[in-house]
Scaffold this motif. Structure first.
Motif, PDB file in Angstrom:
ATOM      1  N   ARG A  78     -36.917  -6.136 -12.938  1.00 37.09           N
ATOM      2  CA  ARG A  78     -35.780  -5.537 -13.635  1.00 37.09           C
ATOM      3  C   ARG A  78     -35.425  -6.340 -14.893  1.00 37.09           C
ATOM      4  O   ARG A  78     -35.284  -5.782 -15.992  1.00 37.09           O
ATOM      5  CB  ARG A  78     -34.579  -5.459 -12.709  1.00 37.09           C
ATOM      6  N   LEU A  79     -35.288  -7.657 -14.727  1.00 38.67           N
ATOM      7  CA  LEU A  79     -34.941  -8.495 -15.871  1.00 38.67           C
ATOM      8  C   LEU A  79     -36.136  -8.681 -16.806  1.00 38.67           C
ATOM      9  O   LEU A  79     -35.956  -8.899 -18.009  1.00 38.67           O
ATOM     10  CB  LEU A  79     -34.418  -9.851 -15.394  1.00 38.67           C
ATOM     11  N   ASP A 313     -42.523   1.512 -15.631  1.00 40.90           N
ATOM     12  CA  ASP A 313     -41.170   1.238 -16.111  1.00 40.90           C
ATOM     13  C   ASP A 313     -40.701   2.236 -17.167  1.00 40.90           C
ATOM     14  O   ASP A 313     -39.525   2.217 -17.539  1.00 40.90           O
ATOM     15  CB  ASP A 313     -41.088  -0.180 -16.693  1.00 40.90           C
ATOM     16  N   LEU A 314     -41.590   3.082 -17.672  1.00 43.11           N
ATOM     17  CA  LEU A 314     -41.238   4.052 -18.696  1.00 43.11           C
ATOM     18  C   LEU A 314     -41.581   5.458 -18.230  1.00 43.11           C
ATOM     19  O   LEU A 314     -42.599   5.667 -17.555  1.00 43.11           O
ATOM     20  CB  LEU A 314     -41.973   3.756 -20.011  1.00 43.11           C
ATOM     21  N   ALA A 447     -29.114   0.610 -21.471  1.00 40.62           N
ATOM     22  CA  ALA A 447     -30.202   1.596 -21.479  1.00 40.62           C
ATOM     23  C   ALA A 447     -31.403   1.173 -20.636  1.00 40.62           C
ATOM     24  O   ALA A 447     -31.868   1.952 -19.787  1.00 40.62           O
ATOM     25  CB  ALA A 447     -30.619   1.890 -22.914  1.00 40.62           C
ATOM     26  N   PRO A 448     -31.946  -0.058 -20.804  1.00 39.39           N
ATOM     27  CA  PRO A 448     -33.113  -0.424 -19.992  1.00 39.39           C
ATOM     28  C   PRO A 448     -32.807  -0.522 -18.510  1.00 39.39           C
ATOM     29  O   PRO A 448     -33.658  -0.220 -17.672  1.00 39.39           O
ATOM     30  CB  PRO A 448     -33.535  -1.782 -20.569  1.00 39.39           C
ATOM     31  N   PHE A 452     -34.675   1.645 -15.733  1.00 43.33           N
ATOM     32  CA  PHE A 452     -35.336   0.987 -14.600  1.00 43.33           C
ATOM     33  C   PHE A 452     -34.831   1.558 -13.282  1.00 43.33           C
ATOM     34  O   PHE A 452     -35.609   1.785 -12.341  1.00 43.33           O
ATOM     35  CB  PHE A 452     -35.093  -0.521 -14.657  1.00 43.33           C
ATOM     36  N   ALA A 453     -33.505   1.795 -13.195  1.00 43.73           N
ATOM     37  CA  ALA A 453     -32.925   2.327 -11.957  1.00 43.73           C
ATOM     38  C   ALA A 453     -33.400   3.754 -11.682  1.00 43.73           C
ATOM     39  O   ALA A 453     -33.428   4.189 -10.520  1.00 43.73           O
ATOM     40  CB  ALA A 453     -31.403   2.286 -12.042  1.00 43.73           C
ATOM     41  N   ALA A 454     -33.773   4.490 -12.736  1.00 43.23           N
ATOM     42  CA  ALA A 454     -34.176   5.888 -12.582  1.00 43.23           C
ATOM     43  C   ALA A 454     -35.675   6.052 -12.382  1.00 43.23           C
ATOM     44  O   ALA A 454     -36.176   7.181 -12.378  1.00 43.23           O
ATOM     45  CB  ALA A 454     -33.727   6.681 -13.810  1.00 43.23           C
TER      46      ALA A 454
END
Length: 462
Positions: A78-79, A313-314, A447-448, A452-454
């Protein structure tokens, strides 16, 4: 490509100088007058050198994909995604500043008064950036060739020329706009507004982590890489100090324009030495060099962000690449964001204030990324102590703690002061400036994390 273990300290130093040092940064530094020496030395101790040393150790131990890999290995995916996103979006925000430098410099070839025309600046920025984006669609071969051709002629030559001519200006007894005294060397530290331009100084020294990937290719990393870093720092500081002082000594402080100050100094100098015919030539050379720098930075961070698509991640829409393996949809998205950010040139009171608002935002986001990097360096010393690092900061864990904490303190200070308006520049309405900075920071940091959560399983790139 260099062969493994084929780089010398001088080669690394030149790579860093070409990547970081540019005449574009000098007008902002010149706002400080002689005290720029104090601020540059302080920035080196608490920021510039820590970034170089920490990124060198991390790059030699985890050479793949830079800050994304480093932060992910230490602090989780995540980070890690947040770190590479901040590096990418900071560059997107920085593009209008380098673009404003390019188009105001070009104005000195046709009509210098255009340099302060907001509509010309914005229109020329959009034409230039979309054209550069299209050129990068043609692949790394074309982009790399353009960057290599422009680095020397467009960067080193103007820097050396303005330093030499500035020295001649002073030696021949022309009026000097600053005082060369011990009192002028120490800045006024009583007001935070006097220190705000320091965030622009930090941004001008950023980027050393980009060349750290070469640490593992140095012949004797433990000996030669620290030498390369010290040599890089010395050259960049000397160029920055003497280049900024040349502008500060020639151009009255109230007339220094952040986007076109370098060209104004050249105009003063060429007129003084009866060489007005040289103005269009140096403007063309400088424009040429800045375009090469822009071409390099447009594609670099975008490819770094594109690499995260492999880990899901995208969203799939950003997985698209053309036959040259260029991330076309990411490049188009960043061009759209640059277009929206360029509107700041219409809503701020001047080109100067617009330039500062974007520099402040880019600086604070970059500083947040560096804080993550410094924390990752400390964590990895304990989490992965046996990972081979051809270059390692000496004195064991004490060394990494001291260097990283210096960097964290410097970066955190850079974040804080970015929210204050500088006393040297009219930024217009304080409310508009703060809403822009706070709102954009929240948006670009949230936003990131939301992306990431989605994440969905089908985002994983095939």
């Amino acid at each position: 490509m260099f062969q493994k273990r084929s780089l010398t300290a001088w080669m690394i130093a030149l790579i860093n100088v070409c990547a970081i040092c540019n005449i574009k940064n000098f007008p902002l530094l010149a706002e400080y007058g002689l005290s720029v020496v104090f601020f540059l030395l302080l920035s080196s101790l608490f920021y510039f050198i820590p970034v170089a040393l920490v990124s060198a150790e991390l790059a030699s131990g985890w050479p793949e994909r830079g800050v994304y890999t480093w932060v992910k290995a230490a602090l989780g995916p995540r980070l890690g995604f947040l770190a590479i996103w901040l590096e990418w979006i900071e560059n997107v925000i920085w593009y209008p500043t380098i673009l404003s430098f390019i188009v105001t410099t070009f104005a000195y070839i046709i009509n210098p008064s255009l340099a302060n025309n907001k509509f010309y600046v914005m229109g020329a920025i959009l034409i230039t950036f979309w054209s550069a984006t299209y050129i990068n669609f043609l692949g790394m071969r074309v982009s790399g060739w353009i960057s290599s051709m422009t680095a020397l002629f467009g960067t080193i030559i103007p820097i050396v020329l303005i330093i030499i001519m500035g020295a001649l200006w002073i030696a021949q007894g022309h009026p000097v706009q600053i005082e060369f005294t011990w009192k002028a060397l120490i800045p006024d530290l009583t007001s935070i507004n006097q220190l705000v331009l320091l965030s622009g100084v930090l941004l001008g020294l950023a980027g050393m982590e980009m060349s750290a990937v070469h640490a593992k290719e140095v012949r004797h990393p433990q000996r030669d890489y620290p030498r390369a870093i010290l040599l890089s720092a010395a050259l960049i500081l000397l160029f920055s100090i003497f280049g900024a002082l040349s502008i500060a000594a020639i151009v009255p402080n109230e007339q220094i324009q952040l986007a076109s100050g370098g060209m104004e100094a050249f105009r003063y100098l060429f007129n003084a030495f009866n060489m007005p015919w040289a103005m269009p030539i140096i403007a063309a050379i400088t424009t040429f060099g800045a375009l090469g720098m822009l071409s390099t930075w447009i594609v670099g961070p975008s490819r770094g962000l594109y690499a995260t698509a492999e880990h899901g991640d995208l969203p799939p829409i950003f997985h698209k690449a053309n036959h040259q393996n260029m991330p076309t949809n990411i490049l188009i998205t960043q061009a759209i964001i640059v277009t929206l950010l360029s509107l700041v040139f219409l809503f701020m009171p001047s080109v100067n204030s617009s330039y500062w608002a974007l520099v402040a935002l880019a600086s604070l986001l970059y500083m947040l990324m560096y804080i993550l990097m410094f924390i990752a360096a400390i964590v990895l010393r304990y989490k992965s102590p046996n990972t081979l690092r051809p270059y390692k900061i000496p004195y064991g864990n004490v060394g990494i703690w001291v260097v990283s904490m210096f960097g964290i303190v410097g970066s955190a200070f850079g974040v804080i002061i970015s929210f204050f308006p500088p006393s040297q520049i009219d930024t217009g309405s304080l409310v508009i400036l703060e809403v822009f900075l706070v709102g954009a920071t929240i948006l670009f940091c949230a936003a990131p994390l939301l992306i990431f959560a989605a994440r969905k399983p089908h985002w994983l790139k095939k």
